[in-house]
Design a protein around this motif. Structure first.
Motif, short mmCIF file in Angstrom:
data_model
loop_
_atom_site.label_atom_id
_atom_site.label_comp_id
_atom_site.label_asym_id
_atom_site.label_seq_id
_atom_site.Cartn_x
_atom_site.Cartn_y
_atom_site.Cartn_z
N GLU A 60 -42.19 -3.52 18.39
CA GLU A 60 -42.54 -4.84 17.41
C GLU A 60 -44.36 -4.48 18.21
N ARG A 62 -44.85 -5.10 14.00
CA ARG A 62 -44.75 -6.71 14.14
C ARG A 62 -46.20 -7.58 14.48
N LEU A 82 -38.25 -10.89 10.52
CA LEU A 82 -39.69 -11.04 11.85
C LEU A 82 -41.35 -10.48 11.22
N GLY A 94 -39.94 -10.64 18.24
CA GLY A 94 -39.23 -9.69 17.66
C GLY A 94 -39.19 -9.05 19.10
N HIS A 99 -34.65 -7.85 18.52
CA HIS A 99 -34.68 -6.38 19.05
C HIS A 99 -33.77 -5.89 19.07
#
Length: 312
Positions: free
Chosen positions: A228, A232, A277, A290, A294
């Protein structure tokens, strides 16, 4: 769920992706995915991993990731949603750095050599699996931290890692929504052949199977923090200055490519999951949603696969 729904509605009210852009990117990713899974019964990802000498997998992955990232950036430019960033030296330098970090993170295998030197034969396979989950700290998070301290220290958000704890709980309903989908997927043969990632046959220094399982799953869950953070946190929040909300789109393409080699259904799901996300991260400016989602989904998949083995 109200907060999450507001993130989505606000995002799509403010950001108008041209339908043609969505369609073009979807077709582009679908072609690459079909090539990896279906054409001539080869798995392109696994073929790249087996290239010799050992430097060639790095080169092959870097080329693949670059084609995906810059291909989607080009489509965004052609649909006039971003300026021509290929002439922007800052963007090119930052994106090449990101692609290099991603490539090293995906291809790094030298922990196996260290494991062979330090552990007996019967303990090595377990350590391969555990150590592979923590190498991202050194080959991905550390270089990005150095980059952050040198070039972006004024941004106190640290790519979405800093947030209040009370905001994390709002993402748990997303995990509950995934339970029926995971339960259904667990009956698929491709799912059961890939999960659970832990196997009781992994021996390690006389540890009980319960202890081995707990330690393995802790490190397995940790890997999603680093995932992440890169996809992200860095790919979305660090590139918003160049791409704005379009930063989500090339990230999705790279995220799908990360799943090549996993069951096809999971790879297809990563397209939608990566987008969702990405929107949550862009709107909330943090990656903990996230991480929670996740981790929760990954551990539920482990549990579902384990239950299939026990009761089937």
């Amino acid at each position: 769920m109200k907060t999450i729904w507001r993130y989505f509605t606000d995002f799509h009210k403010e950001v108008k992706h041209p339908p043609g852009l969505y369609i073009s990117i979807s077709i582009f990713i679908a072609i690459l995915t079909a090539f990896n899974y279906l054409i001539m019964d080869i798995r392109f990802e696994k073929w790249m991993d087996r290239l010799k000498p050992d430097s060639l997998p790095y080169l092959a992955h870097f080329i693949m990731f670059s084609i995906i990232f810059y291909g989607i950036v080009f489509l965004c430019y052609r649909f006039k949603t971003i300026p021509n960033l290929f002439n922007d030296k800052a963007f090119m330098a930052k994106s090449l750095f990101m692609l290099l970090v991603l490539t090293v993170d995906v291809c790094f295998q030298y922990y196996k050599d260290i494991t062979r030197e330090l552990f007996e034969y019967q303990d090595r396979f377990y350590m391969y699996k555990v150590s592979s989950q923590v190498t991202s700290i050194f080959v991905m998070m550390l270089p990005i931290l150095i980059y952050y301290l040198k070039f972006e220290k004024s941004n106190d958000n640290f790519y979405g890692l800093r947030t209040s704890v009370r905001k994390i709980g709002q993402y748990f309903p997303l995990i509950l929504l995934m339970i029926p989908l995971i339960a259904g997927a667990s009956f698929e043969e491709s799912f059961r052949s890939f999960y659970p990632r832990f196997s009781s046959t992994y021996e390690f220094m006389g540890w009980s199977v319960e202890l081995r399982a707990v330690v393995f799953e802790i490190f397995y869950a940790w890997d999603f923090v680093t995932t992440e953070f890169l996809f992200r946190g860095f790919m979305v929040l660090a590139f918003t200055a160049f791409l704005g909300p379009r930063a989500i789109l090339p990230m999705v393409g790279l995220y799908v490519a990360l799943h090549y080699g996993k069951p096809l259904g999971e790879t297809i799901g990563s397209f939608f999951g990566g987008y969702i996300l990405g929107v949550l991260t862009y709107q909330s400016k943090n990656i903990w949603g996230g991480i929670v989602v996740h981790m929760g989904i990954a551990l539920l998949m482990e549990l579902a696969a384990w239950m299939q083995k026990v009761f089937n």
